[in-house]
Design a protein around this motif. Structure first.
Motif, mmCIF file in Angstrom:
data_model
loop_
_atom_site.group_PDB
_atom_site.id
_atom_site.type_symbol
_atom_site.label_atom_id
_atom_site.label_comp_id
_atom_site.label_asym_id
_atom_site.label_seq_id
_atom_site.Cartn_x
_atom_site.Cartn_y
_atom_site.Cartn_z
ATOM 1 N N SER A 164 0.759 -1.427 0.223
ATOM 2 C CA SER A 164 0.115 0.152 0.100
ATOM 3 C C SER A 164 0.566 1.357 -0.053
ATOM 4 C CB SER A 164 -0.961 -0.099 0.959
ATOM 5 O OG SER A 164 -1.711 0.770 1.735
ATOM 6 N N ASN A 196 -3.036 3.777 -2.878
ATOM 7 C CA ASN A 196 -2.779 2.355 -3.504
ATOM 8 C C ASN A 196 -2.944 1.297 -3.483
ATOM 9 O OD1 ASN A 196 -0.626 2.105 -4.261
ATOM 10 N ND2 ASN A 196 -0.128 3.629 -5.641
ATOM 11 N N PHE A 226 -2.194 -2.883 -3.412
ATOM 12 C CA PHE A 226 -2.028 -4.754 -4.315
ATOM 13 C C PHE A 226 -1.928 -5.283 -3.877
ATOM 14 C CE2 PHE A 226 1.606 -7.043 -6.818
ATOM 15 C CZ PHE A 226 0.790 -7.097 -7.847
ATOM 16 N N GLU A 251 -4.058 -11.606 -8.298
ATOM 17 C CA GLU A 251 -4.256 -9.926 -7.896
ATOM 18 C C GLU A 251 -4.879 -9.502 -8.156
ATOM 19 O OE1 GLU A 251 -1.014 -8.913 -11.106
ATOM 20 O OE2 GLU A 251 0.500 -10.418 -10.725
ATOM 21 N N TYR A 307 -5.266 -4.911 -7.381
ATOM 22 C CA TYR A 307 -5.191 -3.790 -7.485
ATOM 23 C C TYR A 307 -6.297 -2.173 -7.267
ATOM 24 C CZ TYR A 307 -2.779 0.602 -8.590
ATOM 25 O OH TYR A 307 -2.241 1.793 -9.006
ATOM 26 N N GLU A 355 -6.472 1.487 -6.832
ATOM 27 C CA GLU A 355 -5.786 3.260 -6.882
ATOM 28 C C GLU A 355 -7.955 3.730 -6.362
ATOM 29 O OE1 GLU A 355 -3.518 4.493 -9.829
ATOM 30 O OE2 GLU A 355 -5.249 3.715 -11.455
ATOM 31 N N ARG A 415 -10.011 -0.316 -10.539
ATOM 32 C CA ARG A 415 -9.720 -1.639 -9.453
ATOM 33 C C ARG A 415 -9.346 -2.519 -10.997
ATOM 34 N NH1 ARG A 415 -15.057 -2.172 -6.318
ATOM 35 N NH2 ARG A 415 -16.133 -0.751 -8.547
#
Length: 858
Positions: A634, A665, A667, A690, A692, A694, A710
């Motif tokens: 993060s 963000n 991850f 995964e 992610y 932001e 996203r």
């Protein structure tokens, strides 16, 4: 003695029968009384023959030793075939090697890197007969989980040579050619390689070229297949030489040269939709792009180990490159209601040369023993210069009311020269001796280690850029009118100093044969000072800014390992970073030839500051070698530098830069690896997920909005080996979601499903291979995309040692490669269509020259 493990007790004496017994020490009662062991007399023994056989696996101190002769890998095998049969050793689909769940980060041959250190160059070329034993050990006690694998050669097998010569040609004037040659001696290594093709197969350096062309063959090498997703028609040539020599017992010299040439021709169509408040802009462009480039680079390294703990290492690099570009684009833009805003045609012809030289010297003094101080000096100096000629011809037709228009044309020649001088030095001084008293209190199975280091880094970058810009004169058909605004000389100086203090405190507890624990706490505190000074012919670019920042970081790591059971490792990390505003963000010199995109600067930009947090966890089951890992990252920013875009009513963009605090963000990653061996079936399963996210502010037309992006990516790879049949399946699903809020909410999303399967069947000397790839994509406001690519190949090995291979391959058999790509990000949605590689057939032959053992010298 280890508990819960089968132990063989053997007692022998000359003239008596051997006594052998299998025992196990249970965890709840780890003691066993054997009583008297009676050996029976064997008076019938006459002659005694003693035969020593090295066991398949054995521990010699902290080193695991593997005997290749104990594993029958079949005729014409390579070391990779042997390692696949060793219990606890797994070779994954990406060629990573794990031993009892621990990753092998370095592979050596006779204690030295083998032709650059690539794993496959050694494991897919060396036959088992030349390897005496394989050693697995830890070289850095601070990172006990990182393993080194060393292939020790027999005394009469320390000379060898191997390589390949491969040519192929086929339909559509497609061709491929690869040549590699490798020779090694106890104190010398020499290799050379070259490649030429127009089938989108690229080797980025000599190491890649060597590992793609091994004796095992590249018929199904995942990294060396024709890439059908590369834009345009491409021709690629490359070649290089590698030389390593031990000039003395404590000195070595390494030199490497690599050069490449790339020709590219692209035809492109694109549509871009930009959301501006409650309305949108649609830009359509059609263009052609051609590129021709070449690059030559020489690198060298000299290492001198003066005595134990004192090393001197120096390396250099020299680069020469040339690039030419020709880009022509025509397009138009429409606004609300489909109203035509502008038309444009742009042409750019660019020729650029680059030259650079770099020298780095590292000296460190680390006397044996942890109680003495040590220091390290790392110095780098780099110089470069280049020149660039640009011819830009742009025509614009801007509509004011949808009918009336204004014609604007630019035709300019840019002649630019730049020079860069970069000097950097890092100094570190260890003061471990302050904590000698702690070490005096340790027992045999406990160790406390400390390290405090004084740091200081100094760097200076000085660059000069001169530009002579002339406008085209239609009367004389010459570029002779000087553009006084763009013609200038700019001198930039960036000085940085980073003094700091780092510390490390750790504790290891080892109960031999049972368990081990390790904990480490380390941190660093740096003070960063930067001074940016710029002198220019343009008054508004004369700047002198100073920036300071405090950069703390801390890491805590803990690991627990139980013998033959499991290991757990986790760590927490907090770091900070600072970025200085660049000159082109503070005071850019805007070229008006691109009238649809103008940039203005912001001299008041502040230093960008970033806080980064990460957490890592890994569990390894040492019985079946399955691995579970999780990672969370993060980041939060202060004064993040980002763009502020203003769209004029005629569709032109004016870009500036601002600082904002509202950006974050995150991850997250979860991965799982499981190797399974059941009789003749070997299964390697890899899964990875995964996520992610932001979020931040977006400024368009002076209106503040927020965006959220996203992305989720799930991937699973399964590799099954049954005898001579090998199957690899790759499944990947990618989901994208973009959320944008102006006065109202706007969303866009995309979903991409990708699956591929590669099957390889070996029938004696015949190999059949098939590769399929299905790609599905759906996104907001763009058409659905479906693409199915099927490649197949058949090869046959000839001669006694299978040194000749005949190969036929057919690529994109169904001819379904569609050259369309869709993207969505922030307030833009793009659809791009380009020309790409389509169906072709190749017929090829490969020869593998090989000789191992003593080579007579002429």
């Amino acid at each position: 003695m280890p508990v819960d493990s089968v132990i063989t007790l053997s007692v022998s004496y000359v003239g008596y029968r051997r006594y052998v017994k299998k025992i196990r020490l249970p965890a709840e009662q780890p003691q066993l009384k054997l009583g008297d062991v009676l050996l029976s007399d064997d008076s019938r023994l006459q002659d005694v023959v003693v035969t020593a056989e090295m066991p398949p696996l054995r521990m010699k101190g902290d080193t695991l030793e593997i005997n290749p002769a104990a594993f029958n890998a079949g005729p014409n095998a390579v070391m990779e075939d042997v390692l696949k049969k060793v219990p606890g050793v797994v070779i994954w689909g990406d060629n990573k090697i794990t031993v009892n769940g621990k990753v092998v980060i370095k592979l050596l041959v006779d204690g030295k890197p083998f032709f650059g250190g690539s794993f496959t160059v050694a494991t897919q070329n060396l036959p088992p007969e030349v390897v005496k034993k394989v050693q697995v050990y830890t070289t850095d006690k601070r990172r006990p989980d990182d393993k080194t694998m060393n292939l020790v050669l027999h005394d009469d097998q320390k000379n060898g040579r191997f390589g390949n010569v491969s040519v192929a040609a086929g339909s559509g004037r497609h061709y491929e050619g690869d040549v590699t040659w490798n020779m090694y001696k106890p104190k010398m290594q020499l290799s050379a390689g070259a490649v030429s093709n127009n089938t989108n197969k690229v080797a980025g350096n000599l190491s890649n070229l060597l590992q793609y062309n091994t004796y095992r063959g590249n018929i199904t090498h995942p990294a060396y297949q024709s890439d059908f997703l590369v834009d345009g028609a491409n021709k690629y040539q490359a070649g290089g030489i590698f030389f390593n020599k031990e000039v003395a017992d404590n000195r070595s010299l390494q030199i490497e040269y690599f050069g490449n040439s790339h020709q590219k021709a692209v035809e492109r169509k694109s549509t871009e939709v930009t959301f501006v408040g409650d309305s949108s802009l649609s830009a359509n462009e059609t263009g052609k792009y051609k590129m021709n480039s070449w690059q030559h680079e020489i690198k060298g390294e000299y290492t001198w180990i003066r005595h134990k703990g004192t090393d001197l290492k120096s390396d250099f690099a020299v680069l020469v490159a040339r690039e030419t570009f020709v880009d022509s684009v025509t397009g138009y833009m429409r606004g609300a209601g489909g109203m035509l805003l502008n038309r444009s045609s742009r042409y750019a012809g660019i020729t650029r040369h680059r030259r650079s030289a770099e020298l780095r010297t590292v000296f460190y003094n680390r006397p044996p023993g942890t109680r003495k101080a040590s220091f390290e000096i790392d110095h780098t100096i780099k110089a470069g210069n280049g020149d660039r000629d640009r011819t830009l011809v742009n025509n614009y037709e801007i509509y004011n009311t949808g009918r009336d228009s204004t014609q604007i044309q630019y035709n300019r020649l840019f002649e630019e020269d730049d020079q860069v001088l970069y000097n950097k030095a890092n100094i570190a001084y260890d003061i471990n001796y302050l904590f000698n008293k702690l070490r005096g209190r340790l027992s045999n199975n406990k160790r406390i280690y400390t390290n405090i280091r004084l740091l200081n880094g100094i760097s200076h970058r000085y660059s000069t850029v001169s530009a002579q810009v002339n406008d085209y004169d239609p009367a004389t058909a010459l570029y002779k009118t000087t553009n006084n605004y763009l013609t200038n000389t700019n001198r930039e100086s960036l000085f940085e100093e980073r003094p700091g203090l780092s510390f490390s405190l750790g504790k290891d507890v080892v109960f031999s044969g049972r368990y081990s624990k390790k904990a480490n706490l380390s941190g660093k505190l740096e003070w960063q000072y930067q001074s940016l000074s710029n002198k220019s012919d343009k008054v508004f670019r004369n700047l002198h800014n100073r920036y300071t920042a405090v950069l703390p970081s801390v890491v805590f790591a803990y690991g627990y390992t139980r013998l033959q059971a499991f290991s757990r490792d986790w760590s927490f990390r907090y770091t900070t970073h600072a970025r200085t505003p660049e000159l082109n963000e503070l005071a850019p010199l805007t070229d008006s030839t691109n009238l649809l995109f103008l940039t203005i600067g912001n001299p008041g930009l502040k230093l960008q500051y970033q806080h980064h947090f990460s957490f890592h966890y890994q569990y390894t089951n040492l019985k079946n070698n399955h691995i579970i890992g999780a990672e969370l990252n993060s980041a939060a920013f202060t004064n993040r530098i980002m763009q502020n875009t203003f769209y004029n009513p005629d569709g032109r963009q004016v870009l500036s830069f601002i600082n904002t605090d509202n950006y974050r963000n995150a991850f997250a990653v979860i991965n799982y690896r499981l190797p399974v061996k059941l009789n003749k079936i070997v299964l390697n399963l890899e899964a990875r997920g995964e996520m992610y996210m932001e979020t931040g502010d977006l400024f368009v037309n002076y209106e503040k909005s927020t965006f959220q992006n996203r992305r989720a990516n799930i991937q699973a790879i399964a590799k099954v080996v049954l005898g001579n049949t090998e199957l690899s399946v790759n499944q990947r699903a990618l989901w994208l979601h973009n959320r944008l809020r102006f006065s109202e909410l706007q969303t866009s999303s995309g979903f991409n499903y990708f699956t591929s399967a590669m099957i390889q069947k070996r029938i004696d000397r015949l190999t059949l291979a098939s590769y399929t790839q299905l790609d599905l994509y759906r996104a907001t406001q763009v058409p659905f995309i479906s693409r199915f690519i099927w490649n197949a190949a058949i090869s046959y090995r000839m001669l006694k040692n299978e040194q000749i291979e005949l190969k036929v391959s057919c690529n994109d058999i169904l001819k379904q490669n569609q050259s369309v790509a869709n993207t969505a990000y922030q307030n833009k949605v793009n659809q791009i269509e380009v020309n790409r590689l389509t169906r072709f057939v190749l017929l090829g032959v490969t020869y593998y020259p090989r000789k191992f053992g003593h080579i007579k010298q002429k």
